[in-house]
Design a protein around this motif. Structure first.
Motif, PDB file in Angstrom:
ATOM      1  N   UNK A   1     -13.866  -1.731  13.366  1.00 25.54           N
ATOM      2  CA  UNK A   1     -12.727  -2.107  12.547  1.00 25.54           C
ATOM      3  C   UNK A   1     -13.011  -3.436  11.865  1.00 25.54           C
ATOM      4  N   UNK A   2     -12.783  -3.517  10.578  1.00 28.53           N
ATOM      5  CA  UNK A   2     -13.082  -4.719   9.834  1.00 28.53           C
ATOM      6  C   UNK A   2     -12.099  -5.829  10.188  1.00 28.53           C
ATOM      7  N   UNK A   3     -12.593  -7.097  10.083  1.00 26.84           N
ATOM      8  CA  UNK A   3     -11.719  -8.240  10.326  1.00 26.84           C
ATOM      9  C   UNK A   3     -10.577  -8.213   9.325  1.00 26.84           C
ATOM     10  N   UNK A   4      -9.389  -8.472   9.791  1.00 24.03           N
ATOM     11  CA  UNK A   4      -8.229  -8.491   8.905  1.00 24.03           C
ATOM     12  C   UNK A   4      -7.548  -7.155   8.774  1.00 24.03           C
ATOM     13  N   UNK A   5      -8.167  -6.064   9.229  1.00 28.90           N
ATOM     14  CA  UNK A   5      -7.546  -4.750   9.154  1.00 28.90           C
ATOM     15  C   UNK A   5      -6.484  -4.623  10.236  1.00 28.90           C
ATOM     16  N   UNK A   6      -5.457  -3.830   9.992  1.00 28.86           N
ATOM     17  CA  UNK A   6      -4.422  -3.659  11.014  1.00 28.86           C
ATOM     18  C   UNK A   6      -4.988  -2.972  12.243  1.00 28.86           C
ATOM     19  N   UNK A  26      -0.533   1.479   3.701  1.00 30.22           N
ATOM     20  CA  UNK A  26      -0.984   0.439   2.771  1.00 30.22           C
ATOM     21  C   UNK A  26      -0.176  -0.841   2.990  1.00 30.22           C
ATOM     22  N   UNK A  27       1.139  -0.692   3.195  1.00 29.10           N
ATOM     23  CA  UNK A  27       1.973  -1.863   3.446  1.00 29.10           C
ATOM     24  C   UNK A  27       1.592  -2.562   4.741  1.00 29.10           C
ATOM     25  N   UNK A  28       1.041  -1.813   5.679  1.00 36.29           N
ATOM     26  CA  UNK A  28       0.588  -2.409   6.938  1.00 36.29           C
ATOM     27  C   UNK A  28      -0.765  -3.089   6.810  1.00 36.29           C
ATOM     28  N   UNK A  29      -1.385  -2.958   5.640  1.00 41.93           N
ATOM     29  CA  UNK A  29      -2.638  -3.662   5.399  1.00 41.93           C
ATOM     30  C   UNK A  29      -3.874  -2.793   5.347  1.00 41.93           C
ATOM     31  N   UNK A  30      -3.713  -1.470   5.432  1.00 42.42           N
ATOM     32  CA  UNK A  30      -4.871  -0.586   5.358  1.00 42.42           C
ATOM     33  C   UNK A  30      -5.154  -0.275   3.888  1.00 42.42           C
ATOM     34  N   UNK A  31      -6.369  -0.502   3.412  1.00 41.70           N
ATOM     35  CA  UNK A  31      -6.669  -0.234   1.997  1.00 41.70           C
ATOM     36  C   UNK A  31      -6.396   1.227   1.634  1.00 41.70           C
ATOM     37  N   UNK A  32      -5.879   1.444   0.427  1.00 44.53           N
ATOM     38  CA  UNK A  32      -5.544   2.793  -0.007  1.00 44.53           C
ATOM     39  C   UNK A  32      -6.760   3.707  -0.010  1.00 44.53           C
ATOM     40  N   UNK A  33      -7.909   3.165  -0.391  1.00 49.37           N
ATOM     41  CA  UNK A  33      -9.134   3.977  -0.388  1.00 49.37           C
ATOM     42  C   UNK A  33      -9.483   4.432   1.024  1.00 49.37           C
ATOM     43  N   UNK A  34      -9.238   3.573   1.993  1.00 52.24           N
ATOM     44  CA  UNK A  34      -9.515   3.934   3.394  1.00 52.24           C
ATOM     45  C   UNK A  34      -8.564   5.025   3.863  1.00 52.24           C
ATOM     46  N   UNK A  35      -7.296   4.905   3.441  1.00 53.35           N
ATOM     47  CA  UNK A  35      -6.291   5.902   3.834  1.00 53.35           C
ATOM     48  C   UNK A  35      -6.732   7.292   3.412  1.00 53.35           C
TER      49      UNK A  35
END
Length: 332
Positions: A1-6, A26-35
């Motif tokens: 898990x990347x630093x700063x990711x939820x 996305x609002x929780x901090x997960x990048x849309x591309x990752x979703x």
């Protein structure tokens, strides 16, 4: 898990039964591309509807599918059809289909998905909440399901189970069918006529067809039978009052639980003790051994007519709400 990711625990805590909107992630901090990368083939997640994800693989559970459907439909939407019937406790009839039937307000544009059939309706009823999910009222759910089925046998089992469980009456179902329009209404209408006449299962419908070929007088369907003291002996699937003959279309496969089967045997014993002639017939023989069953019926009637009539009293089913038949008749 990347630093700063939820943290994954935070993501799952925000979901309902593992179902969540993409924008929430996305609002929780997960990048849309990752979703959306995680929803690709072979990924750990999947899309259940546009913008609605299940954070798991495999077929969604009924609760997960219902959660996603209500999210997809928005305010005022509700589950109907077989999925709603199942949540009300109806078990006879066809198996749950993969796609859930969802009602939404007519003014709302909501797309169908592989797992959801969305019906826009101007006749949106007030929902009934079961298990946290908004459901169409039982009569609406049953008729919405019946109009999408093709098998008369499946429709009969569905309708009769709902009536026997006292979820709705034949009158309510008939009114709902009238309001629903003509599309898909022909077979359900015929089934309701049978159920209204006292035929409360597909097997009993088969029995009615065989009786019509037997040349015997018409019996009372799902008749209540009492002894001389007024005690209820049981509800006969078919009853010839002139000779006190009960025709029982029963088998273990039709009962909801082993205790129901035991009660059926107790009812049969009460009939025998009161001098009632009982002809038991397995449901499958109504289709596989028609000629033999008709012969057995005629001989049983003749045998019953040859002995003095026992001192019992019976009453015919007088409305669309009596609960007799293969399952209801044993709930004494």
């Amino acid at each position: 898990m990347r630093a700063g990711s939820p943290h994954p625990d935070d993501l799952f805590a925000a979901a309902v039964a593992g179902v969540i909107r993409a924008r929430q992630l996305v609002e929780l901090g997960l990048p849309e591309t990752t979703v959306y990368r995680r929803c690709r083939d072979g990924g750990p997640w999947q899309r259940l509807a546009p913008g609605i994800l299940l954070m798991a693989t495999g077929h969604p559970t009924p609760d997960q599918l219902a959660t996603a459907a209500v999210m997809h439909g928005g305010p005022g939407s509700m589950i109907t059809g077989l999925h709603a019937c199942h949540r009300y406790g109806v078990r006879r009839g066809p198996a749950l289909p993969p796609a859930l039937h969802l009602l939404v307000p007519h003014a709302r544009q909501v797309r169908n998905t592989e797992l959801m059939h969305v019906e826009r309706t101007a006749r949106l009823p007030a929902p009934i909440v079961r298990g946290g999910f908004p459901l169409a009222p039982p009569a609406r759910a049953v008729i919405d399901a019946a109009r999408r089925l093709r098998s008369r046998r499946e429709i009969t089992e569905l309708v009769s189970d709902a009536v026997q469980r006292r979820l709705c009456t034949v009158t309510q179902l008939s009114a709902e069918l009238t309001e629903s329009g003509r599309r898909g209404s022909s077979t359900p209408r015929k089934v309701l006529q049978d159920v209204s006449a006292g035929v409360l299962s597909a097997a009993e419908a088969d029995a009615k067809k065989l009786w019509q070929r037997s040349g015997l007088p018409e019996p009372w369907w799902n008749a209540r039978v009492h002894d001389a003291d007024g005690n209820l002996l049981g509800i006969a699937d078919a009853w010839w009052d002139d000779v006190c003959l009960a025709w029982e279309i029963n088998s273990f496969e039709w009962h909801l639980a082993p205790q129901d089967y035991a009660r059926e045997q107790e009812k049969r014993a009460r009939f025998a003790a009161a001098g009632v002639t009982v002809l038991p017939t397995l449901p499958r023989r109504l289709r596989t051994h028609r000629a033999q069953v008709i012969d057995e019926l005629r001989k049983s009637y003749a045998s019953a007519a040859s002995r003095p009539r026992p001192d019992v009293r019976a009453s015919p089913r007088d409305d669309g709400r009596q609960h007799g038949g293969l399952t209801g008749g044993i709930r004494q």
